[in-house]
Design a protein around this motif. Structure first.
Motif, mmCIF file in Angstrom:
data_model
loop_
_atom_site.group_PDB
_atom_site.id
_atom_site.type_symbol
_atom_site.label_atom_id
_atom_site.label_comp_id
_atom_site.label_asym_id
_atom_site.label_seq_id
_atom_site.Cartn_x
_atom_site.Cartn_y
_atom_site.Cartn_z
ATOM 1 N N ASN A 63 0.589 -1.181 0.015
ATOM 2 C CA ASN A 63 0.007 -0.138 0.174
ATOM 3 C C ASN A 63 0.834 1.654 -0.113
ATOM 4 O O ASN A 63 0.361 2.401 -0.654
ATOM 5 C CB ASN A 63 -1.384 0.538 1.150
ATOM 6 N N LEU A 66 2.122 1.701 -3.506
ATOM 7 C CA LEU A 66 0.844 2.239 -4.904
ATOM 8 C C LEU A 66 0.258 3.750 -4.300
ATOM 9 O O LEU A 66 -0.263 4.032 -5.294
ATOM 10 C CB LEU A 66 -0.222 1.520 -3.930
ATOM 11 N N GLY A 70 0.787 6.039 -7.295
ATOM 12 C CA GLY A 70 -0.608 6.658 -8.077
ATOM 13 C C GLY A 70 -1.165 7.873 -7.663
ATOM 14 O O GLY A 70 -1.311 8.999 -7.990
ATOM 15 N N ILE A 225 -6.811 6.992 -3.135
ATOM 16 C CA ILE A 225 -6.009 5.693 -3.700
ATOM 17 C C ILE A 225 -5.717 4.370 -2.130
ATOM 18 O O ILE A 225 -6.005 3.245 -1.937
ATOM 19 C CB ILE A 225 -4.642 5.899 -4.106
ATOM 20 N N TYR A 226 -5.876 6.134 -0.859
ATOM 21 C CA TYR A 226 -5.636 4.685 -0.201
ATOM 22 C C TYR A 226 -6.801 4.578 0.787
ATOM 23 O O TYR A 226 -7.045 3.179 1.302
ATOM 24 C CB TYR A 226 -5.472 5.647 1.125
ATOM 25 N N VAL A 228 -9.801 3.418 -1.277
ATOM 26 C CA VAL A 228 -9.931 2.265 -2.142
ATOM 27 C C VAL A 228 -9.230 0.744 -1.670
ATOM 28 O O VAL A 228 -9.447 0.293 -2.161
ATOM 29 C CB VAL A 228 -9.175 2.381 -4.290
ATOM 30 N N VAL A 229 -7.473 1.397 -1.451
ATOM 31 C CA VAL A 229 -7.308 0.276 -1.150
ATOM 32 C C VAL A 229 -7.481 -0.535 0.587
ATOM 33 O O VAL A 229 -7.330 -2.120 0.232
ATOM 34 C CB VAL A 229 -5.790 -0.075 -0.988
ATOM 35 N N SER A 289 -9.794 -2.608 -14.622
ATOM 36 C CA SER A 289 -10.667 -2.626 -13.579
ATOM 37 C C SER A 289 -10.668 -4.052 -13.936
ATOM 38 O O SER A 289 -10.434 -4.298 -12.964
ATOM 39 C CB SER A 289 -11.774 -1.808 -13.222
ATOM 40 N N GLN A 414 -2.931 3.454 -12.848
ATOM 41 C CA GLN A 414 -2.988 2.862 -11.242
ATOM 42 C C GLN A 414 -4.228 2.954 -10.292
ATOM 43 O O GLN A 414 -4.790 1.858 -9.724
ATOM 44 C CB GLN A 414 -1.965 3.794 -10.453
ATOM 45 N N ALA A 418 -6.430 0.020 -8.632
ATOM 46 C CA ALA A 418 -7.055 -0.552 -7.406
ATOM 47 C C ALA A 418 -8.382 -0.340 -7.323
ATOM 48 O O ALA A 418 -8.985 -0.877 -6.534
ATOM 49 C CB ALA A 418 -6.450 1.465 -6.799
ATOM 50 N N VAL A 421 -9.184 -4.008 -7.970
ATOM 51 C CA VAL A 421 -9.133 -4.868 -6.493
ATOM 52 C C VAL A 421 -10.539 -4.627 -5.556
ATOM 53 O O VAL A 421 -10.649 -5.274 -5.639
ATOM 54 C CB VAL A 421 -8.017 -4.464 -5.670
ATOM 55 N N ALA A 422 -9.892 -3.694 -5.031
ATOM 56 C CA ALA A 422 -11.102 -2.805 -4.457
ATOM 57 C C ALA A 422 -12.504 -3.717 -4.907
ATOM 58 O O ALA A 422 -13.357 -4.066 -4.048
ATOM 59 C CB ALA A 422 -11.765 -1.816 -4.377
#
Length: 485
Positions: A63, A66, A70, A225-226, A228-229, A289, A414, A418, A421-422
């Motif tokens: 993380n 990323l 990103g 991004i934080y 989402v991950v 995605s 990126q 992300a 993944v989510a």
């Protein structure tokens, strides 16, 4: 004696040779970045055992990278236009190489996470300007198509090489060497780039030194991004997700408002008026995605449902890597030159859609040859999609915006991964848990969850195809060249 075409002059041959040498250096730097993303995942169990990471803390080895990568791509791309793209490329490789040394020497979780964040910073600085350098080096359409094909091949091959190399280095030496191996590559890349990558004068910081805009976009992207991950941990409707997601959107909205009125905007909004720039970025985000469903969920299906080991899974996925890499390297440039990037992009999207539709029928006890190997062939569509998208996404950029367009293209890449993944992993897990709660068989529940992910991926590809049809236009060679020169 039959007449022959004149040989290129020595100066012309030297120019051609220097351009392809520069491409090799740019590709090596990109390979190092892609390798770093996949090589760490293989070594994570060894890292956890050696440094005493908690399960939640271990995820930050990924993380931290990323979020920095990103979140800084757009800013780094614009700064490359202002201070010179070669300068930004060299500085990024220096930061990444130094951070790799720090990561390899890490003696505790905090030190490794900090080093991974710095690696993300360096990767963003170097990666953000690579496409900008590439399209200004190769202005002739046929040459540029070949160069983008080689560059795309590097990305496709890097992920597969990273998984194998990570296992070999960790088993033969220790996890520390997955980072130490970057040192000779990074130093060689810097030394060669100084010699063969052409330099150019940037527009100067005064042309776009919008400190407030830089703060808004960087904080907005990093926070987004934080958020989402961490969705898989907190859930979609948790206060953590909704609150931070709203703050991220507000920061990005404030950034765009600022760019519309700033005297020296960090991101001139004119770049988004290009149908191909904005359209290619949207298509890329949707496509990547969806591609997460193949890259990760197929591997999970092989291991958790079919009982494949790590090596078996890697070998089973190898035909896909070969197909994507082979098509991007040997086929995409010829097709783009003959039929145009827009048509090739649509053909590639249809192949990827066929792969996802095929995966909708996977049984609990799949046969590799009949149920999975056809998917590995159809996924070669990615070797058509990525080079075509790259060409289209950069075709509307002006010479002084090439770094920004490159940074924007990498940023949406990126974000797309992300989101994949989510969205896909969370919904697949929810479906599986729902069936298990009803007393269902574990293998059947997992397979049903994975099928749901493949269905969503198919819908994302349909949306990508619709955007491509409605928005993208085949650029005329003279217009595209004039824009980038």
């Amino acid at each position: 004696m039959s007449p022959t075409a004149p040989s290129p002059s020595p100066s012309r041959a030297g120019t051609i040779r220097s351009r392809w040498m520069a491409l090799a250096v740019l590709s090596a730097a990109m390979l190092m970045t892609v390798l770093d993303g996949s090589i760490v995942t293989v070594a994570m169990p060894a890292i956890q055992q050696d440094l005493g990471f908690s399960p939640a803390g271990l995820s930050w080895t990924v993380n931290a990278y990323l979020i920095a990568f990103g979140g800084l791509l757009l800013l780094a791309g614009r700064l490359g236009d202002l201070i010179g793209r070669k300068t930004m490329f060299l500085a990024g490789n220096a930061v990444f190489t130094a951070a790799s040394l720090l990561a390899g020497a890490a003696t505790g979780p905090g030190m490794l996470i900090a080093a991974r964040f710095l690696q993300g910073v360096g990767s963003a600085m170097a990666s953000a300007v690579v496409l900008g350098i590439l399209v200004t080096l190769f202005t002739e359409p046929r040459e540029r198509a070949k160069a983008i094909g080689v560059f795309s091949f590097t990305g496709a091959a890097g992920a597969s090489i990273g998984q194998v190399l990570g296992g070999v280095l960790t088993d033969a030496f220790s996890w520390h060497w997955i980072f130490f191996i970057n040192l000779p590559i990074g130093l060689a890349t810097i030394a060669l780039a100084i010699r063969v990558v052409p330099g150019e004068r940037g527009a100067g910081l005064s042309a776009g030194a919008d400190a407030v805009g830089a703060l808004l976009v960087t904080s907005g992207l990093m926070l987004g991004i934080y958020t989402v991950v961490k969705i898989e941990e907190y859930g979609w409707l948790a206060a953590h997700t909704l609150g931070l997601g709203a703050v991220s959107l507000l920061l990005l909205a404030a950034f765009f408002g600022r760019q519309a009125t700033a005297r020296t905007p960090l991101m001139p909004l004119r770049i988004l008026r290009s149908r191909n720039v904005s359209g290619a970025n949207v298509v890329q985000m949707l496509t990547l995605s969806a591609m997460f469903a193949f890259q990760i969920i197929v591997a999970l299906y092989m291991q958790k449902v079919l009982g494949y080991g790590a090596l078996e899974t890697g070998l089973a996925m190898l035909p896909a890597a070969v197909a994507i890499g082979g098509v991007s390297l040997f086929v995409s440039a010829r097709l783009n030159t003959r039929f145009g990037e827009r048509a090739v992009l649509m053909a590639g999207l249809l192949l990827l859609l066929g792969a996802m539709v095929w995966l909708l029928r996977i049984p609990v006890n799949a046969d590799y040859v009949t149920d999975l190997l056809p998917v590995m062939v159809l996924i070669a569509g990615g070797g058509l999609v990525l080079p075509a998208l790259t060409s289209l996404g950069m075709s509307g950029a002006r010479a002084d915006d090439a770094g920004l367009a490159s940074g924007l293209f990498n940023t949406t890449q990126q974000i797309g991964m992300a989101i994949g993944v989510a969205v896909l992993s969370t919904l697949a897990a929810s479906r599986t848990q729902e069936l298990l709660a009803r007393g269902g068989d574990e293998a059947a529940a997992l397979t049903s969850g994975y099928r749901l992910a493949f269905g969503i991926a198919a819908a994302l590809l349909v949306a990508a195809f619709a955007v491509a049809v409605a928005v993208l236009r085949q650029p005329r060679p003279d217009t595209a060249d004039a824009a980038i020169r």
